[in-house]
Design a protein around this motif. Structure first.
Motif, PDB file in Angstrom:
ATOM      1  N   MET A   1       1.167  -1.299  -0.030  1.00  0.00           N
ATOM      2  CA  MET A   1      -0.032  -0.128  -0.017  1.00  0.00           C
ATOM      3  C   MET A   1       0.880   1.361  -0.003  1.00  0.00           C
ATOM      4  N   PHE A   2       0.785   1.884  -1.130  1.00  0.00           N
ATOM      5  CA  PHE A   2       1.505   3.142  -1.158  1.00  0.00           C
ATOM      6  C   PHE A   2       0.832   4.257  -0.930  1.00  0.00           C
ATOM      7  N   ILE A   3       1.091   5.392  -0.134  1.00  0.00           N
ATOM      8  CA  ILE A   3       0.392   6.498   0.380  1.00  0.00           C
ATOM      9  C   ILE A   3       1.350   7.464  -0.256  1.00  0.00           C
ATOM     10  N   GLN A   4       0.362   8.397  -1.030  1.00  0.00           N
ATOM     11  CA  GLN A   4       1.198   9.615  -1.595  1.00  0.00           C
ATOM     12  C   GLN A   4       0.502  10.741  -1.083  1.00  0.00           C
ATOM     13  N   ALA A  39      -7.002  -6.267   2.948  1.00  0.00           N
ATOM     14  CA  ALA A  39      -5.854  -6.475   3.460  1.00  0.00           C
ATOM     15  C   ALA A  39      -4.662  -5.605   3.376  1.00  0.00           C
ATOM     16  N   ALA A  40      -4.559  -4.673   2.396  1.00  0.00           N
ATOM     17  CA  ALA A  40      -3.482  -3.475   2.133  1.00  0.00           C
ATOM     18  C   ALA A  40      -4.103  -2.586   2.967  1.00  0.00           C
ATOM     19  N   VAL A  75      -0.802  -4.436  -5.676  1.00  0.00           N
ATOM     20  CA  VAL A  75      -0.133  -2.955  -5.279  1.00  0.00           C
ATOM     21  C   VAL A  75      -1.486  -2.108  -5.368  1.00  0.00           C
ATOM     22  N   PHE A  76      -1.414  -1.415  -4.479  1.00  0.00           N
ATOM     23  CA  PHE A  76      -2.541  -0.187  -4.362  1.00  0.00           C
ATOM     24  C   PHE A  76      -1.895   0.973  -3.984  1.00  0.00           C
ATOM     25  N   TRP A  77      -2.412   2.104  -4.414  1.00  0.00           N
ATOM     26  CA  TRP A  77      -2.062   3.584  -4.421  1.00  0.00           C
ATOM     27  C   TRP A  77      -3.164   4.406  -3.593  1.00  0.00           C
ATOM     28  N   ALA A  78      -2.846   5.177  -2.598  1.00  0.00           N
ATOM     29  CA  ALA A  78      -3.978   6.076  -2.334  1.00  0.00           C
ATOM     30  C   ALA A  78      -3.161   7.589  -2.236  1.00  0.00           C
ATOM     31  N   TYR A  79      -4.220   8.484  -2.142  1.00  0.00           N
ATOM     32  CA  TYR A  79      -3.637  10.073  -1.984  1.00  0.00           C
ATOM     33  C   TYR A  79      -4.211  10.635  -0.881  1.00  0.00           C
TER      34      TYR A  79
END
Length: 161
Positions: A1-4, A39-40, A75-79
Motif C-alpha cells: 500500500m503506497f500512500i502519496q 488486507a492492504a 499493489v495499491f495507491w492512495a492519495y
C-alpha cells in the motif's frame, strides 16, 4: 500500500519477516475472507497507524523463490489517509520525496516497476529470486483506466537494479 501526500510517498524500514532490513511499503498477507484491498488497508493500519482512503489497484506482482516459496500480491495507491504515522514492532515509517526513492535499499525488482506506477501505469510483474538475488524479471504495463496526477519529473528513477 503506497500512500502519496503531495510529492512524497510513505515508505517503511521493514523490521521483521520477509524483507527484514529493506525499505518497502506497508503490506502483508491476506486474512481469511479478506480482499486484497481490505488486507492492504488493514496492514497499513497495523504497521504504521495510517488508514489509506480510497486506495486503487495499480498492479499485480508474482514472485518465485528457488526454495519453492511463491507469492502473489496486488499493489495499491492512495492519495489521502487518516491518522499519524508511527513506528511499530513491524515497521519504521518515513515520508520520502518521489524523486529520491532509495531503490538501492529495496528489493531488486522495485526499480523495474515502481517508477512506472509513479508515472501512471498499471503494472504486472513476474520475478524469480534466490534469497535476495533477483534471477529474472519481467514487467508489463498499460496506462491506468482512470487518470492519476502525473509526477513532476522522475526520469532519474528509471534506472535498473
Amino acid at each position: 500500500m503506497f500512500i502519496q501526500s503531495g510529492d512524497e510517498v510513505l515508505l517503511i524500514h521493514k523490521k521483521r519477516g520477509l524483507g527484514k532490513g529493506k525499505i518497502n511499503a506497508p503490506g502483508g498477507k491476506l486474512e481469511e475472507g479478506e480482499s486484497f484491498r481490505e488486507a492492504a488497508i488493514r496492514e497499513c493500519q497495523e504497521e504504521v497507524g495510517l488508514t489509506p482512503l480510497n486506495p486503487h489497484k495499480v498492479g499485480e506482482l508474482r514472485f518465485r523463490f528457488m526454495d519453492g516459496y511463491s507469492l502473489y500480491g496486488e499493489v495499491f495507491w492512495a492519495y489521502d489517509y487518516r491518522g499519524i504515522a508511527r513506528e511499530t514492532d513491524e515497521a519504521d515509517p518515513f515520508w520520502c520525496p518521489l524523486h529520491s526513492i532509495p531503490y538501492q535499499s529495496m528489493w531488486r525488482d522495485d526499480p523495474l516497476w515502481l517508477p512506472l506506477v509513479i508515472q501512471g501505469f498499471h503494472i504486472a510483474g513476474w520475478f524469480d529470486f534466490d534469497g535476495d538475488t533477483m534471477l529474472s524479471g519481467r514487467v508489463d504495463f498499460l496506462p491506468l483506466k482512470s487518470p492519476r496526477p502525473l509526477p513532476l519529473d522522475y526520469s532519474a528513477q528509471a534506472t535498473g537494479p
